[in-house]
Scaffold this active site. Structure first.
Site, PDB file in Angstrom:
ATOM      1  N   GLY A  25      -4.021  -9.553   0.930  1.00  0.00           N
ATOM      2  CA  GLY A  25      -2.691  -8.983   0.696  1.00  0.00           C
ATOM      3  C   GLY A  25      -2.730  -7.496   0.959  1.00  0.00           C
ATOM      4  N   ARG A  47      -7.687 -19.220   0.119  1.00  0.00           N
ATOM      5  CA  ARG A  47      -7.469 -20.600  -0.344  1.00  0.00           C
ATOM      6  C   ARG A  47      -7.233 -21.512   0.856  1.00  0.00           C
ATOM      7  NH1 ARG A  47      -2.810 -19.055  -4.694  1.00  0.00           N
ATOM      8  NH2 ARG A  47      -2.022 -17.895  -2.911  1.00  0.00           N
ATOM      9  N   SER A  50      -4.112 -21.315   3.338  1.00  0.00           N
ATOM     10  CA  SER A  50      -3.494 -19.990   3.177  1.00  0.00           C
ATOM     11  C   SER A  50      -2.840 -19.530   4.474  1.00  0.00           C
ATOM     12  CB  SER A  50      -4.560 -18.968   2.772  1.00  0.00           C
ATOM     13  OG  SER A  50      -4.028 -17.660   2.920  1.00  0.00           O
ATOM     14  N   SER A  52      -2.471 -16.628   5.267  1.00  0.00           N
ATOM     15  CA  SER A  52      -3.095 -15.362   5.703  1.00  0.00           C
ATOM     16  C   SER A  52      -4.256 -15.582   6.668  1.00  0.00           C
ATOM     17  CB  SER A  52      -3.622 -14.587   4.488  1.00  0.00           C
ATOM     18  OG  SER A  52      -2.603 -14.378   3.556  1.00  0.00           O
ATOM     19  N   ASP A  82      -3.933  -9.248 -10.011  1.00  0.00           N
ATOM     20  CA  ASP A  82      -4.702  -9.134 -11.265  1.00  0.00           C
ATOM     21  C   ASP A  82      -4.541 -10.352 -12.173  1.00  0.00           C
ATOM     22  OD1 ASP A  82      -5.699  -6.342 -10.959  1.00  0.00           O
ATOM     23  OD2 ASP A  82      -3.551  -5.949 -10.834  1.00  0.00           O
ATOM     24  N   HIS A 106      -8.976  -2.364  -9.540  1.00  0.00           N
ATOM     25  CA  HIS A 106      -8.175  -1.980 -10.712  1.00  0.00           C
ATOM     26  C   HIS A 106      -8.998  -2.389 -11.927  1.00  0.00           C
ATOM     27  CE1 HIS A 106      -4.865  -1.034 -13.211  1.00  0.00           C
ATOM     28  NE2 HIS A 106      -4.053  -2.045 -12.975  1.00  0.00           N
ATOM     29  N   GLY A 132      -2.314  -0.315  -0.020  1.00  0.00           N
ATOM     30  CA  GLY A 132      -3.220  -0.687   1.047  1.00  0.00           C
ATOM     31  C   GLY A 132      -2.731  -0.252   2.416  1.00  0.00           C
ATOM     32  N   GLU A 193       2.715   3.240 -14.316  1.00  0.00           N
ATOM     33  CA  GLU A 193       3.636   2.230 -13.772  1.00  0.00           C
ATOM     34  C   GLU A 193       4.862   2.051 -14.659  1.00  0.00           C
ATOM     35  OE1 GLU A 193       0.143  -0.242 -11.475  1.00  0.00           O
ATOM     36  OE2 GLU A 193       0.920  -1.022 -13.342  1.00  0.00           O
ATOM     37  N   GLU A 229      17.363  12.178  -1.904  1.00  0.00           N
ATOM     38  CA  GLU A 229      16.566  13.412  -1.859  1.00  0.00           C
ATOM     39  C   GLU A 229      15.160  13.238  -2.413  1.00  0.00           C
ATOM     40  OE1 GLU A 229      18.606  16.820  -3.429  1.00  0.00           O
ATOM     41  OE2 GLU A 229      20.208  16.678  -1.943  1.00  0.00           O
TER      42      GLU A 229
HETATM   43  N1  LIG Z   1      -1.012  -3.204  -4.094  1.00  0.00           N
HETATM   44  C1  LIG Z   1      -1.595  -2.015  -4.117  1.00  0.00           C
HETATM   45  O1  LIG Z   1      -1.195  -1.102  -3.422  1.00  0.00           O
HETATM   46  C2  LIG Z   1      -2.808  -1.752  -4.980  1.00  0.00           C
HETATM   47  C3  LIG Z   1      -3.283  -0.425  -5.121  1.00  0.00           C
HETATM   48  C4  LIG Z   1      -4.461  -0.211  -5.828  1.00  0.00           C
HETATM   49  C5  LIG Z   1      -5.121  -1.277  -6.411  1.00  0.00           C
HETATM   50  N2  LIG Z   1      -4.600  -2.547  -6.291  1.00  0.00           N
HETATM   51  C6  LIG Z   1      -5.338  -3.662  -6.885  1.00  0.00           C
HETATM   52  O2  LIG Z   1      -5.830  -4.464  -5.825  1.00  0.00           O
HETATM   53  C7  LIG Z   1      -5.885  -5.828  -6.246  1.00  0.00           C
HETATM   54  C8  LIG Z   1      -5.090  -6.683  -5.278  1.00  0.00           C
HETATM   55  O3  LIG Z   1      -3.726  -6.316  -5.382  1.00  0.00           O
HETATM   56  P1  LIG Z   1      -2.722  -6.557  -4.166  1.00  0.00           P
HETATM   57  O4  LIG Z   1      -1.433  -5.899  -4.536  1.00  0.00           O
HETATM   58  O5  LIG Z   1      -3.397  -6.164  -2.894  1.00  0.00           O
HETATM   59  O6  LIG Z   1      -2.571  -8.131  -4.225  1.00  0.00           O
HETATM   60  P2  LIG Z   1      -1.622  -9.064  -3.336  1.00  0.00           P
HETATM   61  O7  LIG Z   1      -1.159  -8.332  -2.130  1.00  0.00           O
HETATM   62  O8  LIG Z   1      -0.563  -9.646  -4.207  1.00  0.00           O
HETATM   63  O9  LIG Z   1      -2.665 -10.216  -2.938  1.00  0.00           O
HETATM   64  C9  LIG Z   1      -2.242 -11.269  -2.164  1.00  0.00           C
HETATM   65  C10 LIG Z   1      -3.449 -12.056  -1.699  1.00  0.00           C
HETATM   66  O10 LIG Z   1      -4.074 -12.680  -2.827  1.00  0.00           O
HETATM   67  C11 LIG Z   1      -4.197 -14.060  -2.567  1.00  0.00           C
HETATM   68  N3  LIG Z   1      -4.032 -14.838  -3.800  1.00  0.00           N
HETATM   69  C12 LIG Z   1      -2.938 -14.915  -4.578  1.00  0.00           C
HETATM   70  N4  LIG Z   1      -3.156 -15.727  -5.627  1.00  0.00           N
HETATM   71  C13 LIG Z   1      -4.430 -16.176  -5.492  1.00  0.00           C
HETATM   72  C14 LIG Z   1      -5.243 -17.057  -6.247  1.00  0.00           C
HETATM   73  N5  LIG Z   1      -4.793 -17.630  -7.362  1.00  0.00           N
HETATM   74  N6  LIG Z   1      -6.482 -17.311  -5.799  1.00  0.00           N
HETATM   75  C15 LIG Z   1      -6.951 -16.732  -4.674  1.00  0.00           C
HETATM   76  N7  LIG Z   1      -6.237 -15.888  -3.908  1.00  0.00           N
HETATM   77  C16 LIG Z   1      -4.982 -15.612  -4.323  1.00  0.00           C
HETATM   78  C17 LIG Z   1      -3.081 -14.373  -1.602  1.00  0.00           C
HETATM   79  O11 LIG Z   1      -3.446 -15.553  -0.955  1.00  0.00           O
HETATM   80  P3  LIG Z   1      -2.533 -16.258   0.176  1.00  0.00           P
HETATM   81  O12 LIG Z   1      -2.809 -15.469   1.404  1.00  0.00           O
HETATM   82  O13 LIG Z   1      -3.074 -17.650   0.218  1.00  0.00           O
HETATM   83  O14 LIG Z   1      -1.118 -16.161  -0.308  1.00  0.00           O
HETATM   84  C18 LIG Z   1      -3.058 -13.140  -0.721  1.00  0.00           C
HETATM   85  O15 LIG Z   1      -4.020 -13.238   0.312  1.00  0.00           O
HETATM   86  C19 LIG Z   1      -5.340  -5.851  -7.666  1.00  0.00           C
HETATM   87  O16 LIG Z   1      -6.420  -5.745  -8.560  1.00  0.00           O
HETATM   88  C20 LIG Z   1      -4.488  -4.592  -7.726  1.00  0.00           C
HETATM   89  O17 LIG Z   1      -4.308  -4.072  -9.039  1.00  0.00           O
HETATM   90  C21 LIG Z   1      -3.470  -2.803  -5.587  1.00  0.00           C
END
Ligand SMILES: NC(=O)c1ccc[n+]([C@@H]2O[C@H](COP(=O)([O-])OP(=O)(O)OC[C@H]3O[C@@H](n4cnc5c(N)ncnc54)[C@H](OP(=O)(O)O)[C@@H]3O)[C@@H](O)[C@H]2O)c1
Length: 325
Positions: A25, A47, A50, A52, A82, A106, A132, A193, A229
């Protein structure tokens, strides 16, 4: 402050090691691609079925089912949402190699006990301070994104070196890796947040917009003032800090900010901020997140739908259509 950059970090601890990225993701995609471009042996664990898989492979990455990816890796990075970490960890624990390193971006799922990793595992965190998409685009420009790093458990004696080499390989050492710990990162992030950037600021923008509209100002003008703004102040603060931003704007705007800012953010706001921090530390938000997943994200879905149909959003769409025409 303990801040390390590329020159301070040995990349060797990841040489010859395989990294499994679980999830493709927001963070998973960026970290996997940055690792690959840094010459690291990386596999994306997904998975079965998936959506992806095709995208990751089209981006030149090797993919595998989660259990296969984990079983083949020395370092496993938990980059699924998470609230899925508890069940995902249980699923992968039998495949984790003895003495493998388990990484997080995280601190939440370790700080609030969603996962309780096996004692032989190194547990580390590299938490980029931004999305990301930006982590990837900065890397491609030869730059990096600042990150917090921490070791929760050093079972093998190598956890610190692996964490830092990982942070370097995803490009964060170009900007700086700041030493922290899982609790500090998780509590500060969850507080922000709710209370500041992602919770407080949008509600302030909406409240300002609605106040102007109720006062007879057209929605378009109210939107341009109160929402449009935002990027200007963000860019100014990024470039020259809060003090520099105030000096860069007109005297009119500066005096308005001086007179109005503290009327808006008064002692009551600060007291509620302290309450949010206490609640975060007590695990109230972590419980809410688990409940939201258990309820199939019903509250989030309802809020998304309400936000899409709100007047402020209708106004944004009208202004965007004007831009395009
Ligand atoms: N988002 C940010 O900008 C950000 C910034 C800093 C830290 N973080 C941390 O980075 C981590 C990931 O966050 P994210 O926002 O990148 O997540 P995300 O985009 O929501 O992750 C989606 C991915 O996770 C997979 N997924 C979802 N449920 C799953 C499950 N039950 N088992 C296995 N895979 C699963 C999805 O699989 P499919 O492809 O099959 O749908 C997809 O590939 C978290 O700990 C978050 O706190 C995020």
């Amino acid at each position: 402050m303990d801040l390390l950059r590329d020159a301070d970090i040995d990349p060797a601890p990841l040489a010859g090691k395989r990294v499994a990225i679980l999830g493709y993701g927001n963070q998973g995609r960026a970290q996997a691609l940055n690792l690959k471009d840094s010459g690291i042996d990386v596999v994306v664990g997904l998975r079965g079925g998936s959506g992806s898989t095709r995208e990751a492979e089209a981006n030149g990455l090797r993919t595998a089912l989660i259990e296969e990816a984990v079983g083949s890796a020395d370092v496993v990075m938990m980059l699924a949402p998470d609230e899925t970490h508890a069940s995902l960890y249980q699923e992968v624990e039998p495949q984790l190699r003895d003495g493998a390193a388990l990484g997080f971006s995280h601190g939440l799922s370790v700080r609030f006990g969603f996962v309780d990793p096996r004692p032989d595992l190194d547990i580390f965190m590299v938490a980029p301070k931004g999305p990301g998409t930006a982590l990837r685009s900065l890397y491609e420009q030869g730059k990096g994104m600042i990150a917090l790093w921490a070791v929760e458990r050093d079972a093998t004696g190598d956890a610190r070196d692996i964490a830092l080499a990982y942070g370097r390989a995803i490009g964060c050492g170009r900007a700086g890796l700041i030493a922290s710990n899982f609790a500090e990162e998780a509590e500060a992030d969850l507080f922000n947040e709710q209370a500041v950037v992602w919770g407080g600021v949008p509600e302030l923008l909406i409240a300002g917009f609605e106040t102007l509209v109720e006062g007879g100002i057209s929605p378009e003008v109210a939107y341009l003032e109160c929402v449009g703004e935002l990027h200007l102040i963000a860019e100014l603060i990024e470039a020259c800090g809060i003090a520099g931003m105030r000096e860069a704007i007109s005297n009119t705007a500066e005096l308005g900010a001086l007179l109005g800012g503290r009327r808006m953010v008064d002692e009551g706001v600060r007291e509620r901020m302290a309450e949010v921090l206490r609640e975060v530390r007590a695990g109230r938000f972590a419980d809410e997140l688990k409940a939201e997943k258990a309820n199939a994200y019903g509250r989030l879905e309802a809020a998304r739908s309400e936000a899409r149909s709100a007047l402020v959003e209708q106004t944004r769409r009208r202004l965007a259509a004007t831009d395009e025409s």
